[in-house]
Design an enzyme around this catalytic site. Structure first.
Site, PDB file in Angstrom:
ATOM      1  N   GLY A   1      -1.398  -5.698   4.156  1.00 36.47           N
ATOM      2  CA  GLY A   1       0.017  -6.404   4.447  1.00 36.47           C
ATOM      3  C   GLY A   1       0.233  -5.922   5.757  1.00 36.47           C
TER       4      GLY A   1
ATOM      5  N   GLN B   1       3.185 -10.572  -2.319  1.00 35.01           N
ATOM      6  CA  GLN B   1       3.342 -10.436  -3.779  1.00 35.01           C
ATOM      7  C   GLN B   1       2.786 -11.546  -4.300  1.00 35.01           C
ATOM      8  OE1 GLN B   1       2.800  -7.932  -5.724  1.00 35.01           O
ATOM      9  NE2 GLN B   1       3.105  -6.345  -4.247  1.00 35.01           N
TER      10      GLN B   1
ATOM     11  N   ALA C   1      -5.749  -8.662   0.091  1.00 34.54           N
ATOM     12  CA  ALA C   1      -6.453  -8.769  -0.706  1.00 34.54           C
ATOM     13  C   ALA C   1      -6.234  -8.169  -1.248  1.00 34.54           C
ATOM     14  CB  ALA C   1      -8.295  -8.718  -0.235  1.00 34.54           C
TER      15      ALA C   1
ATOM     16  N   CYS D   1       4.140   2.189  -2.095  1.00 37.20           N
ATOM     17  CA  CYS D   1       4.181   3.042  -0.983  1.00 37.20           C
ATOM     18  C   CYS D   1       5.074   3.863  -1.026  1.00 37.20           C
ATOM     19  CB  CYS D   1       4.230   2.453   0.170  1.00 37.20           C
ATOM     20  SG  CYS D   1       3.606   1.131   0.695  1.00 37.20           S
TER      21      CYS D   1
HETATM   22  N1  PLP Z   1       4.996  -6.752   1.884  1.00 36.26           N
HETATM   23  C1  PLP Z   1       4.872  -6.722   0.198  1.00 36.26           C
HETATM   24  C2  PLP Z   1       5.863  -7.682  -0.860  1.00 36.26           C
HETATM   25  C3  PLP Z   1       4.154  -5.067  -0.830  1.00 36.26           C
HETATM   26  O1  PLP Z   1       4.449  -5.382  -1.680  1.00 36.26           O
HETATM   27  C4  PLP Z   1       3.491  -4.863   0.018  1.00 36.26           C
HETATM   28  C5  PLP Z   1       2.649  -3.781  -0.779  1.00 36.26           C
HETATM   29  O2  PLP Z   1       2.810  -2.676  -1.467  1.00 36.26           O
HETATM   30  C6  PLP Z   1       2.672  -4.814   1.690  1.00 36.26           C
HETATM   31  C7  PLP Z   1       3.716  -5.801   1.864  1.00 36.26           C
HETATM   32  C8  PLP Z   1       2.645  -4.338   2.014  1.00 36.26           C
HETATM   33  O3  PLP Z   1       0.682  -4.465   2.155  1.00 36.26           O
HETATM   34  P1  PLP Z   1      -0.190  -3.377   2.717  1.00 36.26           P
HETATM   35  O4  PLP Z   1      -0.120  -2.476   1.466  1.00 36.26           O
HETATM   36  O5  PLP Z   1      -2.067  -4.678   2.524  1.00 36.26           O
HETATM   37  O6  PLP Z   1      -0.494  -2.974   3.701  1.00 36.26           O
END
Ligand code: PLP
Length: 382
Positions: free
Chosen positions: A71, A179, A200, A325
């Site tokens: 993402g 999400q 994914a 995160c």
């Molecule tokens: N956008 C949203 C709404 C998310 O919840 C997340 C992950 O927590 C991300 C972006 C980032 O995705 P990724 O962990 O695959 O980099």
């Protein structure tokens, strides 16, 4: 100890079919999809199958899907790529203050390069106002970037309307659907989104793989330079095994979506009702009328969310305080702050996010354990 995992918005365990696929093919599906020999041809074949599956699940064409590492990379590619391409001579971006940091920090970077972000107001439930949105559009609006579903409170934005307004006004629209994908059916022929990011591991697929939908004709510049993979928009050897795993995960998520989402929603509601009726001073954050079926964000008055998280962890129960995160960080959640809560209140909320793998017994156990922990923590603060 029976471990309970209620943190599926952070990441979700592999779907059993994906797990089986990865185990079976990890030794043999190793070729480089750009090689012309048998190993490469097999990899290319599987890559094509995955692209075909994913594009058809979005009702998009194969050429509109670019595979990425997840993402964050998709969002960075979309936002930076649009401006780097130099195809739009305007410099304003409309967004919301409750976006994921993958968006907010990319926008901060763009701001440092002279672009201007306009953050829409959200109300105490985290909802945007469509009139406010329309009033912010002007002749300098280059791009709108808005999440479909909020990772912390689960709110669903009116993406169909937003995308139609953008289309009418000839403004590019990027949607962080990280999400939403796998939890909502998305038909990109019906919803005129220009760029859409997905990942994914949020829908029981492997980690480190995701994608960017890029509508035919939309111009972006790449972030990576090298080989000509992914139409030269994402150089680097594709992880075909995991990309294929992602395609299976998406197919499985959408196969029994209505049935699964109704069951998960029932469990989430049981959990929420159980908590709210037993714990004084607990309240649901976000828009409980219009949110993801799996998410519940609950604020516990005068309780430190991180301490609560750690106490639940001692019981084998995994939840989250703030954005996934940011777990481990003591910063108050920017999403809860944006709802108008104080910094202390924003540190008092916990997110429960369920999946098809959870059970009623698990919900009952949390309802039993949680009030005891809260009581213990409250006594400590007396
Ligand atoms: N956008 C949203 C709404 C998310 O919840 C997340 C992950 O927590 C991300 C972006 C980032 O995705 P990724 O962990 O695959 O980099």
């Amino acid at each position: 100890m029976h471990y309970i995992y209620f943190d599926n918005n952070a990441t979700s365990p592999l779907d059993s079919k994906v797990d089986e696929f990865l185990r079976e093919f990890q030794r043999n599906l190793f070729g480089n999809a750009s090689s012309i020999h048998w190993a490469g041809r097999e990899a290319k074949k599987q890559l094509n199958i995955a692209r075909e599956k994913i594009s058809s699940l979005f009702n998009a064409s194969e050429s509109e899907i670019i595979f990425t590492s997840g993402g964050t990379e998709s969002i960075n590619t979309a936002l930076l790529g649009v401006f780097e391409s130099g195809s739009i001579g305007k410099n304003e971006i409309i967004t919301t203050p409750v976006e994921h940091h993958a968006t907010l920090r990319t926008l901060q970077f763009l701001e440092s390069k002279g672009k201007k972000s306009i953050y829409l107001k959200v109300d105490s439930k985290g909802r945007i106002d469509l009139e406010d949105f329309q009033s912010k559009i002007n002749s300098n609006t280059a791009l709108v970037s808005m999440m479909w579903a909020n990772n912390e409170i689960g709110n669903l934005n009116p993406i169909e309307k937003i995308s139609e307004i953008c289309r009418e006004k000839n403004i590019l629209f990027h949607c962080d659907a990280v999400q939403a994908v796998g939890k909502i059916r998305i038909d990109l022929k019906k919803v005129p989104i220009d760029l859409l990011s997905f990942s994914a591991h949020k829908f029981h697929g492997p980690k480190g793989v995701g994608g960017l939908y890029l509508r035919e004709g939309v111009k972006i510049s790449p972030l990576h330079f090298g080989g000509s993979q992914e139409k030269s928009l994402r150089a680097g050897t594709q992880d075909v095994l995991r990309i294929h795993g992602m395609a299976i995960a998406l197919e499985e998520s959408l196969k029994n979506l209505e049935e699964n989402s109704a069951r998960i929603c029932y469990l989430r509601n049981q959990l929420e009702e159980g908590i709210l009726s037993r714990i004084e001073g607990s309240s649901v954050q976000g828009d409980s009328e219009n949110r993801l079926f799996n998410t519940s964000n609950i604020l516990f008055e005068n309780i430190d969310g991180e301490t609560l998280l750690l106490n639940l962890d001692l019981e084998g129960i995994a939840v989250s305080a703030g954005a996934a995160c940011e777990s481990g960080s003591i910063d108050p959640s920017h999403v809860i702050l944006a709802l108008g809560k104080s910094s202390q209140e924003a540190k008092s909320s916990i997110r429960f996010s369920l999946s098809k793998l959870n059970t009623e017994e698990e919900v009952q156990r949390v309802i039993e354990v949680l009030p005891k922990i809260i009581q213990r923590l409250q006594n400590k603060f007396l």
